[in-house]
Design an enzyme around this catalytic site. Structure first.
Site, PDB file in Angstrom:
ATOM      1  N   CYS A   1     -51.639  -1.697   8.025  1.00  0.00           N
ATOM      2  CA  CYS A   1     -50.676  -2.659   8.469  1.00  0.00           C
ATOM      3  C   CYS A   1     -49.315  -2.532   7.760  1.00  0.00           C
ATOM      4  CB  CYS A   1     -51.252  -4.040   8.239  1.00  0.00           C
ATOM      5  SG  CYS A   1     -50.516  -5.302   9.233  1.00  0.00           S
TER       6      CYS A   1
ATOM      7  N   ARG B   1     -48.485  -9.808   6.700  1.00  0.00           N
ATOM      8  CA  ARG B   1     -48.958  -9.114   7.898  1.00  0.00           C
ATOM      9  C   ARG B   1     -50.484  -9.101   7.980  1.00  0.00           C
ATOM     10  NH1 ARG B   1     -44.953  -5.564  10.130  1.00  0.00           N
ATOM     11  NH2 ARG B   1     -46.570  -4.163  10.870  1.00  0.00           N
TER      12      ARG B   1
ATOM     13  N   TRP C   1     -55.221  -2.880   7.343  1.00  0.00           N
ATOM     14  CA  TRP C   1     -56.027  -3.808   8.141  1.00  0.00           C
ATOM     15  C   TRP C   1     -56.932  -2.946   8.995  1.00  0.00           C
ATOM     16  CZ3 TRP C   1     -55.971  -5.817  13.454  1.00  0.00           C
ATOM     17  CH2 TRP C   1     -56.618  -7.042  13.580  1.00  0.00           C
TER      18      TRP C   1
ATOM     19  N   ASN D   1     -49.853   3.859   9.774  1.00  0.00           N
ATOM     20  CA  ASN D   1     -50.104   2.705  10.630  1.00  0.00           C
ATOM     21  C   ASN D   1     -50.331   3.210  12.045  1.00  0.00           C
ATOM     22  OD1 ASN D   1     -49.763   0.892   8.583  1.00  0.00           O
ATOM     23  ND2 ASN D   1     -47.785   0.115   9.271  1.00  0.00           N
ATOM     24  N   GLY D   2     -51.202   2.564  12.791  1.00  0.00           N
ATOM     25  CA  GLY D   2     -51.426   2.929  14.177  1.00  0.00           C
ATOM     26  C   GLY D   2     -52.848   3.386  14.426  1.00  0.00           C
TER      27      GLY D   2
ATOM     28  N   GLU E   1     -51.266 -23.675  22.860  1.00  0.00           N
ATOM     29  CA  GLU E   1     -50.683 -23.289  21.579  1.00  0.00           C
ATOM     30  C   GLU E   1     -51.215 -24.147  20.440  1.00  0.00           C
ATOM     31  OE1 GLU E   1     -48.262 -21.597  18.571  1.00  0.00           O
ATOM     32  OE2 GLU E   1     -49.160 -20.873  20.428  1.00  0.00           O
TER      33      GLU E   1
ATOM     34  N   LYS F   1     -53.233 -22.658  17.199  1.00  0.00           N
ATOM     35  CA  LYS F   1     -52.846 -22.854  15.796  1.00  0.00           C
ATOM     36  C   LYS F   1     -54.019 -23.359  14.978  1.00  0.00           C
ATOM     37  CE  LYS F   1     -49.040 -21.177  15.670  1.00  0.00           C
ATOM     38  NZ  LYS F   1     -49.690 -20.230  16.569  1.00  0.00           N
TER      39      LYS F   1
ATOM     40  N   GLU G   1     -56.645 -20.547  14.530  1.00  0.00           N
ATOM     41  CA  GLU G   1     -56.140 -19.445  13.706  1.00  0.00           C
ATOM     42  C   GLU G   1     -56.268 -19.726  12.219  1.00  0.00           C
ATOM     43  OE1 GLU G   1     -52.564 -16.971  15.801  1.00  0.00           O
ATOM     44  OE2 GLU G   1     -52.109 -19.038  15.271  1.00  0.00           O
TER      45      GLU G   1
ATOM     46  N   HIS H   1     -63.904 -30.012  35.455  1.00  0.00           N
ATOM     47  CA  HIS H   1     -64.510 -28.811  36.018  1.00  0.00           C
ATOM     48  C   HIS H   1     -65.194 -27.964  34.947  1.00  0.00           C
ATOM     49  CE1 HIS H   1     -62.760 -29.458  39.979  1.00  0.00           C
ATOM     50  NE2 HIS H   1     -61.630 -29.781  39.367  1.00  0.00           N
TER      51      HIS H   1
ATOM     52  N   LYS I   1     -49.965  -9.994  11.353  1.00  0.00           N
ATOM     53  CA  LYS I   1     -48.733 -10.586  11.868  1.00  0.00           C
ATOM     54  C   LYS I   1     -48.209  -9.839  13.080  1.00  0.00           C
ATOM     55  CE  LYS I   1     -45.275 -13.462  11.762  1.00  0.00           C
ATOM     56  NZ  LYS I   1     -45.516 -14.846  12.170  1.00  0.00           N
TER      57      LYS I   1
END
Length: 609
Positions: A2, A27, A74, A98-99, A482, A486, A489, A505, A604
């Site tokens: 990361c 991150r 990460w 990274n990647g 949202e 939050k 998370e 429903h 992040k």
């Protein structure tokens, strides 16, 4: 992924690397490591867990040298372990990456047949061996890196250091960000500008396919074809101090309280009250082009997708133009019917979100115009767009987005107003009235933040619950999503957001006395419908936490908890409901003892699929 930091200069590299990695902790990561060239040999130190573990291992005892690279990882390929941590070595070189290398399995099999031994479970080690093989064949480090990157598929940002060339670092990128800066004490490279802002505010963002050779006082850049290029130096307008906590216990709380200022900064200089219009000089499209748009697509991921959903309501209401909202990871694989005459609005806080960038490339290939909403100047998304609307939120360190989200909402308000004005669906008078409402939002948010104690009290009563349901209607349905995001998370409580009319429903089967239900109920055209939904919740014994318009007496008699927000135009309520939901999630998480700024398993900036 990361975090990447590299340095070559006159200072001790370890201290520079550790300082940069600390600034990238936001991150998210599960291991860390550094490599320093000392007396002609590369010394690698790695550890699992927080950066503090690596610092304890080093304990001021070295390695000593003035060129080095560092990384926080990460996990993508291979579990979190010292063996899988970066930097990775092959012969005389080490690298950080990274990647994701998509064809690593085939490359690994070929390299193993050639006698290369793998010490880790990572895809990164493939890149290290490819470069080492090219070095062994007689190539210089830069040529070896370029040849290796030509063999891989996927995304990468790499920085390479080699004992054979002790006075240079080589960096390359494709799909993942890298930024370079320089001062009188050396040259710096990192995956995020935050890591090097303490040293310089003038930076160069590598473009896709570029390779850079960095020495203490010089650098050179080549494009994907191997041709020398003259890079563009950009000035970053915020400084490293703005990335510190400023006395708050967590970055997230600091960033929640910065929202009045970020809303102002996103608006500042971008509207003309007399004409009732938004002034967007970098938007990239002329009024005539906006008038001819047939359809608008908004693509984003995560929290930015929730902003996109709000944007759909705003643009369709104000510009009377059909809007399609897509999650980036879905858009890129479903052969979308986008083309000439369409506008794609891409939203990403970092400007490096892999799925959103893929959507942009798809749209451009199909001749659509692209406008981005982004927080990072010079990011890949900004560079690949016809125009950009920067949110000016400054660095957001907390992994769970707060101020970047409300800044995105403000940018969408401005974009919707501009579209409405140029397309003639919003009059000059209506535009002025809309701006009058927008300019009051920062003050309203400031007052809401002053009532944080009320939300802390609610959090104390419900933080031990295991499930929450969030309900909203219309433009506030995305805010229910949202708010639930939050909470899940940062507190690890299971929470779901639902359109209130959909409750019967399915979700109603889950409602009982142990499931708090958070209801967003502004005094708008859907108010009575929302009250009806709330009565169904109460009939099943669930505790109700209602967020309502000031002066609402009806819900106050029904709900167990009531928090009021100022009475504003219904389309402006998303910002005012968002802020208290952020504070509620924050205080519940703190009471549960979780890592608010760096929640487990989250990063992040999601720069891979």
């Amino acid at each position: 992924m990361c975090g990447i930091v590299g340095y070559i200069g006159s200072q001790q590299a370890v201290s520079v690397l550790l300082d940069g990695l600390k600034r990238l902790e936001y991150r998210g990561y599960d291991s860390a490591g550094v490599a320093v060239l000392q007396d002609g040999k590369i010394d690698v130190r790695r550890s699992v867990g927080k950066l503090a573990n690596l610092e304890k291992m080093l304990n001021g005892a070295g390695p000593h040298g003035t060129i080095g690279i560092g990384h926080t990882r990460w996990a993508t390929h291979g579990r979190p372990s010292e063996q899988n941590a970066h930097p990775h070595r092959s012969g005389p070189l080490v690298l950080v990456h990274n990647g994701i290398i998509e064809n690593y399995a085939a490359l690994k099999e070929r390299l193993q047949r050639d006698g290369y031994r793998f010490e880790s479970e990572t895809d990164t080690e493939v890149m290290a061996h490819l470069i080492a093989r090219n070095l062994k064949a007689g190539a210089g480090l830069e040529s070896a890196v370029r040849a290796a990157t030509g063999e891989v598929r996927g995304s990468y940002a790499i920085v390479v250091m080699c004992e054979n060339e002790p006075h240079a670092l080589v960096a390359a990128r494709s799909g993942c960000p890298l930024v370079v800066g320089q001062n009188s004490q050396g040259t710096f490279v990192a995956s995020d500008v935050t890591a090097i802002l303490a040293h310089t505010q003038h930076v160069i963002f590598l473009e896709d396919g570029e390779t850079a050779v960095l020495s203490e006082k010089a650098w050179s850049f080549k494009d994907a074809d191997g041709k020398s290029v003259k890079p563009t130096v950009k000035r970053i307008t915020w400084d490293a101090a703005s990335a510190e906590k400023g006395g708050y216990p967590h970055f997230m709380l600091k960033e929640i309280h910065e929202q009045p200022q970020t809303l102002l900064d996103t608006m500042r200089g971008r509207y003309t009250h007399e004409s009732g219009d938004a002034d967007l000089p970098d938007i990239g499209l002329t009024p005539e082009q906006f008038k001819t748009i047939k359809r608008i697509w908004i693509v984003a991921c995560g929290t930015s997708w929730h902003a996109a959903l709000v944007g759909k309501y705003l643009i369709e209401e104000m510009a009377r133009t059909p809007v399609q909202v897509d999650i980036g990871s879905e858009f890129r694989y479903r052969n979308p019917l986008i083309g000439n005459g369409d506008l794609l609005v891409a939203i990403s806080q970092s400007g490096e979100t892999a799925d959103t960038l893929a959507a942009v490339r798809e749209a451009r290939q199909r001749q659509a115009q692209v406008v981005s909403i982004c927080n990072v100047v010079g990011s890949t998304l900004a560079r690949q767009s016809d125009g950009v609307l920067y949110t000016h939120a400054g660095p957001e360190i907390g992994v769970a987005s707060t101020k970047a989200f409300t800044a995105q909402l403000m940018a969408l308000y401005l974009l919707a107003l501009h579209l409405g004005r140029v397309r003639g669906t919003v009059s000059e008078k209506e535009g002025r009235e809309w701006l009058d409402g927008l300019v009051t939002l920062p003050t309203h948010v400031e007052h809401l933040l002053g009532r944080e104690a009320e939300l802390l009290a609610i959090a104390r009563r419900y933080h031990a619950k295991h499930n929450f349901l969030y309900l909203g209607r219309g433009v506030n349905y995305p805010i229910a999503l949202e708010g639930a995001l939050k909470l899940k998370e940062i507190s690890y409580i299971h929470a779901e957001g639902y359109a209130a009319g959909e409750m019967k429903h399915g979700p109603i089967a889950l409602i009982d006395k142990d499931m708090p239900v958070v209801v967003l109920a502004p005094r708008d055209g859907l108010y009575e419908k929302t009250v009806s939904n709330l009565m169904e919740v109460k009939a099943r014994g669930a505790p109700v936490i209602a967020f309502v318009t000031a002066g609402d007496k009806e819900l106050g008699r029904i709900a167990d908890e009531v928090f009021t927000v100022p009475d504003v135009h219904p389309l402006l309520t998303p910002v005012l409901f968002t802020v208290p939901l952020q504070l509620l999630a924050y205080h519940i998480a703190v009471l549960r003892g979780t890592d608010v700024d760096q929640p487990r398993n989250l990063a992040k900036s999601v720069t891979v699929e």
